[in-house]
Enzyme design. Sequence first.
Site, PDB file in Angstrom:
ATOM      1  N   ASP A 166      -1.696   3.737   4.051  1.00  0.00           N
ATOM      2  CA  ASP A 166      -1.780   4.971   3.261  1.00  0.00           C
ATOM      3  C   ASP A 166      -2.371   6.120   4.076  1.00  0.00           C
ATOM      4  O   ASP A 166      -2.831   7.117   3.520  1.00  0.00           O
ATOM      5  CB  ASP A 166      -2.657   4.744   2.017  1.00  0.00           C
ATOM      6  CG  ASP A 166      -1.937   3.967   0.927  1.00  0.00           C
ATOM      7  OD1 ASP A 166      -0.784   3.582   1.133  1.00  0.00           O
ATOM      8  OD2 ASP A 166      -2.549   3.743  -0.143  1.00  0.00           O
ATOM      9  N   ASP A 204     -10.426  -6.115  -6.898  1.00  0.00           N
ATOM     10  CA  ASP A 204     -10.523  -7.538  -6.573  1.00  0.00           C
ATOM     11  C   ASP A 204     -11.297  -8.314  -7.634  1.00  0.00           C
ATOM     12  O   ASP A 204     -10.885  -9.381  -8.091  1.00  0.00           O
ATOM     13  CB  ASP A 204     -11.167  -7.716  -5.195  1.00  0.00           C
ATOM     14  CG  ASP A 204     -12.391  -6.834  -4.989  1.00  0.00           C
ATOM     15  OD1 ASP A 204     -12.880  -6.221  -5.964  1.00  0.00           O
ATOM     16  OD2 ASP A 204     -12.864  -6.749  -3.838  1.00  0.00           O
TER      17      ASP A 204
END
Length: 521
Positions: A100, A248
């Site tokens: 990104d 996560d």
Amino acid sequence: MTDILAILLITVYSIDIIALFVFGIHTYIMVYFYRKNRDYCYSNVDHEPIDLKRVKPANLPDVTVQLPIFNEFYVVDRLIDATLKIQWPKEKLHIQVLDDSTDETKDKVSGIVRALKAQGYRIEHLHRTDRTGHKAGALKAGMEKSESEFIAIFDADFLPAPDILIKTIPYFAEPDVGMVQTRWGHINDDYSMLTMAQSFGIDGHFVVEQVARNGGRMWMNFNGTAGIWRRQCIYDAGNWQADTLTEDFDLSYRAELAGWRFRYFTDIVNPAELPSTIASFKSQQFRWCKGSIQTAVKLVPRILRSSFSKKIKAEAITHLLNYSVHPLMVINILLSLPLLLVDRWTSFKLNSVSIAVLFFAATVLSLSTLGPTFFYIYSQRELYKNWKRRIIWIPILMMIGTGIAISNTKAFIEALMGKKSAFMRTPKYRIESKKDVVKERAMYRQPLDTLVFSELLMGIYGLVTAYFAWAYEKPFIIPFMLIYSAGFLYISVGNILERMQINARFDMRLFQKKEEVVVHD
């Protein structure tokens, strides 16, 4: 009126002390479960590693290794080099660089990937210009371009263990295992006082906590990197979601709510670069704190309504709320001075409080403080032969852990209020030895956090409290106040000096470049 205020402050302080006591006792419980179950978390207990010389590649599953990066110019080549050393047939290993980046990193990666493809590696450079979902969005987009049954994930600051797949993939033969997490190691723990203290915190989590939870058949979390997922588990849990800063943690508990089981192995170690500046350490902790509380707000109601055991629920919620210790510490420090002087501004007389009550309060405070100390010392004893020499750093860990309490309290409050914030990357500078210095790359420099002034004031406030405790012969809180003050002063003053040094190096570099241009002209 002042007496009513005093009663209110005493009540809040008492609740605060009890809450800190609970979190302190929890660390002892973690050590107990660790001692009871540590053998469960060695990778060769139930399954032997895959012998690649004996097993034909056709009989092995495809594995996709995802490397999510964002402006990682200094470390991306190190990451890719280490990934290529993973022991797995080349034709069965699919590497995705999920990029990104908005700087030259993308060009650097493009060149590396192009060269590796020419050598026969299955590697892709997937660059996004739309950073929707940040890391979670990148991982989700990468999955859509892969058909592998298993997905390994490594952040930019990591060096994947070469044997990670041959030791973990056999455990996916158990159909309910959805994720396998491995331990974080350290590349630069001896770089500075800051990195050494961080290594203690990480060792405590990975050596004791993860073993205690996994071995005790309680829920544990994927730590965002150095783990392998079964694709179906991710889908069953609802896929990657970006509504928290700890995607996560969120996915882990949603997967376990869906009935999937995790495994953790302490003997598979992936070295990682620890944040080498106070600013990067604070931003990392802010993200972890805010994301954990966001996940708690999102999932605690579901956990409470679930049919899992009380033990699992209690540990899961305690784990999600663990960062609550920071606002509790701030409350404790702020209330200590007015309560210390309560007989000066109310009709209450502290001298009238029985010795038994004071002793009980001091014992509770000590147990809650000594719990984490015992916890971290124990993890060092289990991990290092020279642990007795290493534990001299424990006071530094306590000090630094306190110093970030203001920043993490802000993160805690923002999470409860539902305030959204952008994903904050932790800059990596490829700091591997004491000779290395933080690079002066302009776009990687973090602005000075204005909270340093609040931290500075808190440090001074702690010293004032310690003075009054000494002046009025009430010494039982002086050691705590001195540690707290040292932490806030280290984080605030250190952050300011650090920023001044980095700016000076950057300005000098610009000056040298201008001089070179003038000479050339």
